[in-house]
Design an enzyme around this catalytic site. Structure first.
Site, PDB file in Angstrom:
ATOM      1  N   LYS A 172      25.745 -28.832   7.299  1.00  0.00           N
ATOM      2  CA  LYS A 172      24.344 -29.090   7.665  1.00  0.00           C
ATOM      3  C   LYS A 172      24.229 -30.574   7.968  1.00  0.00           C
ATOM      4  O   LYS A 172      24.876 -31.388   7.299  1.00  0.00           O
ATOM      5  CB  LYS A 172      23.412 -28.719   6.518  1.00  0.00           C
ATOM      6  CG  LYS A 172      23.453 -27.244   6.179  1.00  0.00           C
ATOM      7  CD  LYS A 172      22.270 -26.866   5.290  1.00  0.00           C
ATOM      8  CE  LYS A 172      22.363 -25.419   4.873  1.00  0.00           C
ATOM      9  NZ  LYS A 172      22.847 -25.233   3.506  1.00  0.00           N
ATOM     10  N   ARG A 189      26.321 -35.824   1.261  1.00  0.00           N
ATOM     11  CA  ARG A 189      25.940 -35.237  -0.024  1.00  0.00           C
ATOM     12  C   ARG A 189      27.232 -34.817  -0.710  1.00  0.00           C
ATOM     13  O   ARG A 189      27.990 -34.004  -0.171  1.00  0.00           O
ATOM     14  CB  ARG A 189      25.062 -34.013   0.204  1.00  0.00           C
ATOM     15  CG  ARG A 189      24.713 -33.359  -1.095  1.00  0.00           C
ATOM     16  CD  ARG A 189      23.979 -32.072  -0.888  1.00  0.00           C
ATOM     17  NE  ARG A 189      23.586 -31.547  -2.184  1.00  0.00           N
ATOM     18  CZ  ARG A 189      23.087 -30.341  -2.358  1.00  0.00           C
ATOM     19  NH1 ARG A 189      22.891 -29.549  -1.321  1.00  0.00           N
ATOM     20  NH2 ARG A 189      22.755 -29.914  -3.558  1.00  0.00           N
ATOM     21  N   ASN A 191      26.012 -32.501   4.933  1.00  0.00           N
ATOM     22  CA  ASN A 191      26.168 -31.692   3.730  1.00  0.00           C
ATOM     23  C   ASN A 191      27.221 -30.637   4.069  1.00  0.00           C
ATOM     24  O   ASN A 191      26.927 -29.654   4.754  1.00  0.00           O
ATOM     25  CB  ASN A 191      24.815 -31.054   3.383  1.00  0.00           C
ATOM     26  CG  ASN A 191      24.875 -30.211   2.133  1.00  0.00           C
ATOM     27  OD1 ASN A 191      25.938 -30.020   1.537  1.00  0.00           O
ATOM     28  ND2 ASN A 191      23.734 -29.681   1.733  1.00  0.00           N
ATOM     29  N   ARG A 237      22.264 -16.269 -10.097  1.00  0.00           N
ATOM     30  CA  ARG A 237      22.945 -16.836 -11.283  1.00  0.00           C
ATOM     31  C   ARG A 237      22.136 -16.546 -12.535  1.00  0.00           C
ATOM     32  O   ARG A 237      20.908 -16.595 -12.504  1.00  0.00           O
ATOM     33  CB  ARG A 237      23.108 -18.354 -11.137  1.00  0.00           C
ATOM     34  CG  ARG A 237      24.083 -18.744 -10.065  1.00  0.00           C
ATOM     35  CD  ARG A 237      24.130 -20.249  -9.872  1.00  0.00           C
ATOM     36  NE  ARG A 237      23.932 -20.581  -8.482  1.00  0.00           N
ATOM     37  CZ  ARG A 237      23.555 -21.779  -8.031  1.00  0.00           C
ATOM     38  NH1 ARG A 237      23.343 -22.759  -8.866  1.00  0.00           N
ATOM     39  NH2 ARG A 237      23.416 -21.988  -6.750  1.00  0.00           N
ATOM     40  N   GLU A 282      16.008 -34.227   0.176  1.00  0.00           N
ATOM     41  CA  GLU A 282      17.268 -34.811  -0.302  1.00  0.00           C
ATOM     42  C   GLU A 282      17.944 -35.627   0.792  1.00  0.00           C
ATOM     43  O   GLU A 282      18.580 -36.641   0.524  1.00  0.00           O
ATOM     44  CB  GLU A 282      18.198 -33.687  -0.778  1.00  0.00           C
ATOM     45  CG  GLU A 282      17.700 -33.033  -2.056  1.00  0.00           C
ATOM     46  CD  GLU A 282      18.154 -31.599  -2.226  1.00  0.00           C
ATOM     47  OE1 GLU A 282      17.683 -30.729  -1.466  1.00  0.00           O
ATOM     48  OE2 GLU A 282      18.985 -31.348  -3.105  1.00  0.00           O
ATOM     49  N   HIS A 318      21.220 -31.225  -8.440  1.00  0.00           N
ATOM     50  CA  HIS A 318      19.948 -31.431  -7.707  1.00  0.00           C
ATOM     51  C   HIS A 318      19.386 -32.829  -7.946  1.00  0.00           C
ATOM     52  O   HIS A 318      18.165 -33.048  -7.858  1.00  0.00           O
ATOM     53  CB  HIS A 318      18.859 -30.422  -8.160  1.00  0.00           C
ATOM     54  CG  HIS A 318      19.100 -29.003  -7.761  1.00  0.00           C
ATOM     55  ND1 HIS A 318      18.761 -27.953  -8.585  1.00  0.00           N
ATOM     56  CD2 HIS A 318      19.623 -28.457  -6.651  1.00  0.00           C
ATOM     57  CE1 HIS A 318      19.063 -26.808  -7.983  1.00  0.00           C
ATOM     58  NE2 HIS A 318      19.596 -27.096  -6.799  1.00  0.00           N
ATOM     59  N   GLY A 371      12.324 -24.226  -2.408  1.00  0.00           N
ATOM     60  CA  GLY A 371      11.725 -23.143  -1.616  1.00  0.00           C
ATOM     61  C   GLY A 371      10.691 -22.331  -2.388  1.00  0.00           C
ATOM     62  O   GLY A 371       9.618 -21.998  -1.859  1.00  0.00           O
ATOM     63  N   GLY A 400      14.733 -23.215  -6.118  1.00  0.00           N
ATOM     64  CA  GLY A 400      15.189 -22.684  -4.837  1.00  0.00           C
ATOM     65  C   GLY A 400      16.081 -21.490  -5.125  1.00  0.00           C
ATOM     66  O   GLY A 400      15.816 -20.738  -6.074  1.00  0.00           O
ATOM     67  N   ASN A 401      17.120 -21.297  -4.320  1.00  0.00           N
ATOM     68  CA  ASN A 401      18.097 -20.275  -4.706  1.00  0.00           C
ATOM     69  C   ASN A 401      18.768 -20.681  -6.010  1.00  0.00           C
ATOM     70  O   ASN A 401      18.971 -19.888  -6.901  1.00  0.00           O
ATOM     71  CB  ASN A 401      19.140 -20.092  -3.602  1.00  0.00           C
ATOM     72  CG  ASN A 401      18.577 -19.282  -2.459  1.00  0.00           C
ATOM     73  OD1 ASN A 401      17.944 -18.242  -2.677  1.00  0.00           O
ATOM     74  ND2 ASN A 401      18.775 -19.747  -1.239  1.00  0.00           N
ATOM     75  N   GLY A 402      19.131 -21.971  -6.083  1.00  0.00           N
ATOM     76  CA  GLY A 402      19.531 -22.560  -7.360  1.00  0.00           C
ATOM     77  C   GLY A 402      18.303 -23.224  -7.950  1.00  0.00           C
ATOM     78  O   GLY A 402      17.463 -23.745  -7.218  1.00  0.00           O
TER      79      GLY A 402
HETATM   80  P1  ADP Z   1      18.325 -23.426  -1.497  1.00  0.00           P
HETATM   81  O1  ADP Z   1      18.389 -23.564  -2.972  1.00  0.00           O
HETATM   82  O2  ADP Z   1      19.389 -22.543  -0.940  1.00  0.00           O
HETATM   83  O3  ADP Z   1      18.136 -24.739  -0.761  1.00  0.00           O
HETATM   84  P2  ADP Z   1      15.516 -22.977  -0.935  1.00  0.00           P
HETATM   85  O4  ADP Z   1      15.086 -24.202  -1.635  1.00  0.00           O
HETATM   86  O5  ADP Z   1      15.276 -22.876   0.532  1.00  0.00           O
HETATM   87  O6  ADP Z   1      17.014 -22.588  -1.236  1.00  0.00           O
HETATM   88  O7  ADP Z   1      14.752 -21.760  -1.637  1.00  0.00           O
HETATM   89  C1  ADP Z   1      15.026 -20.431  -1.339  1.00  0.00           C
HETATM   90  C2  ADP Z   1      14.098 -19.568  -2.161  1.00  0.00           C
HETATM   91  O8  ADP Z   1      12.749 -19.886  -1.815  1.00  0.00           O
HETATM   92  C3  ADP Z   1      14.286 -18.077  -1.946  1.00  0.00           C
HETATM   93  O9  ADP Z   1      14.310 -17.406  -3.194  1.00  0.00           O
HETATM   94  C4  ADP Z   1      13.019 -17.706  -1.202  1.00  0.00           C
HETATM   95  O10 ADP Z   1      12.602 -16.416  -1.514  1.00  0.00           O
HETATM   96  C5  ADP Z   1      12.037 -18.684  -1.789  1.00  0.00           C
HETATM   97  N1  ADP Z   1      10.816 -18.766  -0.968  1.00  0.00           N
HETATM   98  C6  ADP Z   1      10.657 -19.296   0.258  1.00  0.00           C
HETATM   99  N2  ADP Z   1       9.376 -19.105   0.672  1.00  0.00           N
HETATM  100  C7  ADP Z   1       8.734 -18.440  -0.307  1.00  0.00           C
HETATM  101  C8  ADP Z   1       7.412 -17.943  -0.503  1.00  0.00           C
HETATM  102  N3  ADP Z   1       6.471 -18.102   0.415  1.00  0.00           N
HETATM  103  N4  ADP Z   1       7.135 -17.306  -1.662  1.00  0.00           N
HETATM  104  C9  ADP Z   1       8.077 -17.138  -2.609  1.00  0.00           C
HETATM  105  N5  ADP Z   1       9.323 -17.581  -2.500  1.00  0.00           N
HETATM  106  C10 ADP Z   1       9.659 -18.223  -1.370  1.00  0.00           C
END
Ligand code: ADP
Length: 405
Positions: free
Chosen positions: A14, A91, A7, A241, A384, A180, A331, A210-212
């Site tokens: 990654k 990816r 990726n 965003r 993924e 995604h 996440g 997640g972040n997105g």
């Molecule tokens: P990306 O989209 O970059 O792959 P991730 O899927 O790892 O990101 O998700 C990141 C998000 O997940 C962040 O907002 C982080 O705060 C959130 N997150 C991770 N663990 C927890 C948790 N225990 N409770 C709430 N949010 C969490």
């Protein structure tokens, strides 16, 4: 069969080496800060061996060389010869309207990816750099592209057209694409397995948070609508965003504050979302913790985030004419008990509810709805990389395109 999954981002690569037949990750890691000072490679092998190397890594070709060196290393590696890598799976963010499934990378595919750069200027150039680097470092080893967009490419025109002059679609390909895709596809297939049903018999809503963040309406195995659009900016509230917004707002703010196009893009992509509303953080853990401490703006951010997910659940249930299950992943979706609860509150009329002891259990993959619920709610950790490895394996063994279901 060993598949190297890559990726490639602007300053990071990654990677995972996956034994695709056995669905086992042998090792995973990342190279960060490519082209900057303080570049590092971190590698974590399946047996817990972990190594971090600092060095000067000027470009993606060098990053791939570092990765290969660690994969081959006597003490930290998992292979003894490059030939043990059967294929590389990349990816690739944007497949435009051309790719409805994963493909073997050929000169023709590279040309189409170049033509699509305009659609994903922040991502596709780096994906292409990774592909060229592998051509240099792993000559003769087949490479496969797995697209974030392709799972959504079968959505109907009514779901992907914007209310703009049709000529903007024909001339510039402006339409909803969605992203995604590998994640939505993976969790939809896992959900069908957990529900002991065929994917073709299910209407699912998958929430990748997640972040997105994006959601998809997966109607009998096909993504018929999704919340991200022409770019990954549309839809849900995200870390930084804004998601859905009246487009006039940005024109108004640009006029008021004299923003350039670049500044406006940064405002919407980097300074909005959870970060923008709360003024605290883009990280959901901090938002939840500050909300519990009584911070008002953190509470607003949490409420906008969950309210929007509920609205999309309603919209997608209507789009599919019913709903058989809801899946949380990403996440936030995988880890936040509070978010899952808040998204399901008041949704009993859809048959959706949450059993709090199941919701807060330590299981990673689980049902969180009460036994016998009309609309089960599931948590499924996304994977993924596994989707990429399996598609790559299929393509190099069958020598034919793999289309998404
Ligand atoms: P990306 O989209 O970059 O792959 P991730 O899927 O790892 O990101 O998700 C990141 C998000 O997940 C962040 O907002 C982080 O705060 C959130 N997150 C991770 N663990 C927890 C948790 N225990 N409770 C709430 N949010 C969490």
């Amino acid at each position: 069969m060993n598949i190297l999954v890559l990726n490639c981002g602007s300053s990071s690569v990654k990677y995972q080496m996956i034994e695709a037949g056995e669905r086992k990750t042998l090792t995973r890691g990342s190279v960060e800060r490519i082209g900057m000072s303080g570049a590092t490679l971190t590698n974590l092998r399946h047996d817990g061996d972990e190594i971090r190397i600092a060095g000067e890594i000027v470009d993606h070709t060098q990053a791939i060389e570092y990765i290969l060196a660690i994969l081959l290393s006597k003490n930290h590696g998992v292979i003894t010869d490059k030939g043990q890598i059967r294929a590389v799976g990349h990816r690739v963010v944007h497949g435009g309207e051309t790719f409805s499934g994963s493909v073997l990378i050929t000169d023709e595919v590279i040309k189409i990816l170049r033509d699509n750069i305009e659609l994903a200027p922040l991502h596709n150039p780096h994906n292409l750099r990774g592909i060229s680097a592998c051509e240099v470092s792993l000559p003769g080893i087949p490479q496969v592209a797995v697209f974030d967009t392709s799972f959504h490419l079968k959505m109907p025109k009514k779901a992907y057209l914007y209310g703009l002059p049709y000529s903007l679609y024909t001339q510039y390909k402006i339409r909803r694409y969605g992203f995604h895709g590998s994640s939505h596809r993976y969790v939809a297939e896992r959900a069908a397995a957990m529900l002991s049903r065929e994917p073709e018999a299910l209407r699912l809503i998958t929430c990748h948070l997640g972040n997105g963040c994006s959601m998809a309406a997966v109607d009998r195995g096909i993504s018929v609508d999704t919340s991200m659009g022409f770019t990954p900016l549309e839809g849900l509230l995200m870390g930084t965003r804004c998601g859905d917004i009246d487009s006039s707002v940005i024109l108004f703010v640009m006029g008021k504050e004299g923003l350039t196009l670049g500044e406006a893009t940064t405002l919407l992509n980097k300074h909005s979302g959870l970060q923008g509303i709360s003024g605290i953080s883009s990280d959901m853990r901090e938002i939840v913790s500050e909300m519990k401490n009584g911070d008002k703006k953190a509470t607003y951010a949490f409420e906008v985030f969950t309210y929007r997910i509920k609205k999309y659940i309603g919209a997608y249930a209507a789009a599919m004419g019913g709903l058989d299950a809801v899946v949380f992943t990403g996440g936030i979706g995988e880890n936040s008990v509070d978010i899952r609860t808040a998204c399901c509150v008041g949704m009993e009329f859809f048959g959706i509810s949450v059993d709090e002891s199941l919701n807060s259990s330590a299981e990673k993959e689980k049902f969180i709805s009460p036994a016998g619920a009309r609309t089960p709610v599931l948590v499924i950790p996304t994977n993924e990389e596994l989707v990429i490895a399996i598609d790559t394996m299929r393509i190099v063994t069958e020598k034919g395109p793999v289309s998404d279901r």
